[in-house]
Design a protein around this motif. Structure first.
Motif, PDB file in Angstrom:
ATOM      1  N   ALA A  85      18.656   4.785 -12.991  1.00 36.49           N
ATOM      2  CA  ALA A  85      20.255   4.498 -12.248  1.00 36.49           C
ATOM      3  C   ALA A  85      20.018   4.822 -10.565  1.00 36.49           C
ATOM      4  N   ILE A  86      18.713   5.584 -10.654  1.00 40.04           N
ATOM      5  CA  ILE A  86      18.446   5.905  -8.968  1.00 40.04           C
ATOM      6  C   ILE A  86      18.286   4.387  -8.317  1.00 40.04           C
ATOM      7  N   PRO A  87      19.032   4.749  -7.662  1.00 37.59           N
ATOM      8  CA  PRO A  87      18.788   3.381  -6.526  1.00 37.59           C
ATOM      9  C   PRO A  87      17.236   2.832  -6.171  1.00 37.59           C
ATOM     10  N   VAL A  88      16.387   4.085  -5.894  1.00 42.14           N
ATOM     11  CA  VAL A  88      15.429   3.707  -4.952  1.00 42.14           C
ATOM     12  C   VAL A  88      13.969   3.419  -6.334  1.00 42.14           C
ATOM     13  N   VAL A  89      14.482   3.838  -7.664  1.00 35.11           N
ATOM     14  CA  VAL A  89      13.370   3.656  -8.737  1.00 35.11           C
ATOM     15  C   VAL A  89      13.037   2.207  -9.204  1.00 35.11           C
ATOM     16  N   LYS A  90      12.354   1.754  -9.055  1.00 35.61           N
ATOM     17  CA  LYS A  90      11.636   0.716  -9.556  1.00 35.61           C
ATOM     18  C   LYS A  90      10.871   0.247 -10.623  1.00 35.61           C
ATOM     19  N   ASP A 124       0.945  11.011  -9.926  1.00 32.69           N
ATOM     20  CA  ASP A 124       1.353   9.957  -8.573  1.00 32.69           C
ATOM     21  C   ASP A 124       0.209   9.326  -7.935  1.00 32.69           C
ATOM     22  N   PHE A 125       0.289   8.205  -7.831  1.00 34.94           N
ATOM     23  CA  PHE A 125      -1.006   7.507  -7.468  1.00 34.94           C
ATOM     24  C   PHE A 125      -0.666   6.507  -6.457  1.00 34.94           C
ATOM     25  N   THR A 126      -0.627   5.825  -5.372  1.00 30.49           N
ATOM     26  CA  THR A 126      -0.704   4.710  -4.320  1.00 30.49           C
ATOM     27  C   THR A 126      -1.770   3.562  -4.829  1.00 30.49           C
ATOM     28  N   PHE A 127      -1.321   2.427  -4.314  1.00 25.86           N
ATOM     29  CA  PHE A 127      -2.879   1.268  -4.186  1.00 25.86           C
ATOM     30  C   PHE A 127      -3.430   0.693  -3.433  1.00 25.86           C
ATOM     31  N   ASP A 144       9.182   1.901  -3.900  1.00 24.30           N
ATOM     32  CA  ASP A 144       8.789   1.375  -2.656  1.00 24.30           C
ATOM     33  C   ASP A 144       7.947   2.191  -1.378  1.00 24.30           C
ATOM     34  N   SER A 145       8.175   3.232  -1.349  1.00 25.23           N
ATOM     35  CA  SER A 145       7.798   3.923  -0.118  1.00 25.23           C
ATOM     36  C   SER A 145       7.727   6.143  -0.536  1.00 25.23           C
ATOM     37  N   LYS A 146       7.067   6.075   0.262  1.00 26.68           N
ATOM     38  CA  LYS A 146       7.349   8.478   0.284  1.00 26.68           C
ATOM     39  C   LYS A 146       8.421   8.811   0.560  1.00 26.68           C
ATOM     40  N   ALA A 147       9.649   8.008   1.413  1.00 27.22           N
ATOM     41  CA  ALA A 147      10.582   8.186   1.724  1.00 27.22           C
ATOM     42  C   ALA A 147      11.149   7.715  -0.026  1.00 27.22           C
ATOM     43  N   ASP A 148      11.236   6.882  -0.039  1.00 25.57           N
ATOM     44  CA  ASP A 148      11.729   6.906  -1.703  1.00 25.57           C
ATOM     45  C   ASP A 148      11.609   7.775  -2.776  1.00 25.57           C
ATOM     46  N   ARG A 150       0.708  -0.936  -0.150  1.00 23.55           N
ATOM     47  CA  ARG A 150       0.517  -0.077  -0.201  1.00 23.55           C
ATOM     48  C   ARG A 150       0.611   1.131   0.303  1.00 23.55           C
ATOM     49  N   GLU A 151       1.823   1.325   0.555  1.00 23.59           N
ATOM     50  CA  GLU A 151       3.181   2.181   0.431  1.00 23.59           C
ATOM     51  C   GLU A 151       3.953   2.563  -0.780  1.00 23.59           C
ATOM     52  N   THR A 152       3.472   1.663  -1.798  1.00 20.20           N
ATOM     53  CA  THR A 152       3.433   1.740  -3.101  1.00 20.20           C
ATOM     54  C   THR A 152       3.540   2.520  -3.896  1.00 20.20           C
ATOM     55  N   ILE A 153       4.436   3.736  -4.391  1.00 19.02           N
ATOM     56  CA  ILE A 153       3.856   5.325  -5.315  1.00 19.02           C
ATOM     57  C   ILE A 153       4.255   4.842  -6.918  1.00 19.02           C
ATOM     58  N   ARG A 154       3.172   5.566  -7.638  1.00 20.68           N
ATOM     59  CA  ARG A 154       3.474   4.883  -8.848  1.00 20.68           C
ATOM     60  C   ARG A 154       3.537   6.310 -10.063  1.00 20.68           C
ATOM     61  N   HIS A 155       5.330   6.397 -10.470  1.00 20.90           N
ATOM     62  CA  HIS A 155       4.675   7.847 -10.598  1.00 20.90           C
ATOM     63  C   HIS A 155       4.838   7.765 -12.035  1.00 20.90           C
ATOM     64  N   MET A 156       3.801   8.816 -12.930  1.00 20.49           N
ATOM     65  CA  MET A 156       3.511   9.116 -14.239  1.00 20.49           C
ATOM     66  C   MET A 156       3.714  10.529 -14.596  1.00 20.49           C
ATOM     67  N   VAL A 157       4.340  11.010 -15.880  1.00 23.03           N
ATOM     68  CA  VAL A 157       4.852  12.079 -15.741  1.00 23.03           C
ATOM     69  C   VAL A 157       4.239  11.580 -17.574  1.00 23.03           C
ATOM     70  N   ALA A 158       3.078  12.722 -18.306  1.00 23.71           N
ATOM     71  CA  ALA A 158       2.487  12.554 -20.214  1.00 23.71           C
ATOM     72  C   ALA A 158       3.698  13.744 -20.530  1.00 23.71           C
TER      73      ALA A 158
END
Length: 101
Positions: A36-41, A97-100, A64-68, A3-11
């Protein structure tokens, strides 16, 4: 995905025409630098195909989180990409920016 996962999208649309060498270089460099930024999935570069949208491209990634997500926004490589490339080459954009659930 938690639930903490954030999907960040930009059009976005570039000043350079879609399909141009400049546009392809921007997309390629964005993939290389930002993924290449380590927190990006799950980084993805997307091409718009819907006639209902007038944006040409998209970047999508997860955190994975808001902190990331905050670490990504403050990361020097992200900040440099925004200052040196995004602000100069992107003509307009919409960020989501969405959370699940």
């Amino acid at each position: 995905m938690g639930r903490e996962t954030i999907r960040h999208m930009v059009a976005f649309t570039l000043h350079s025409p879609a399909g141009s060498a400049e546009a392809e270089r921007f997309l390629s460099d964005g993939r290389k630098i930002l993924s290449a930024i380590p927190v990006v999935k799950r980084f993805e570069v997307l091409r718009q195909i819907s006639p209902k949208s007038d944006y040409d491209f998209g970047f999508s990634m997860e955190f994975d989180s808001k902190a990331d997500y905050d670490a990504y926004n403050a990361h020097p490589d992200h900040e440099a990409f925004v200052e040196q490339r995004w602000k100069k080459e992107v003509s307009r954009f919409q960020e989501l920016d969405f959370t699940f659930l």
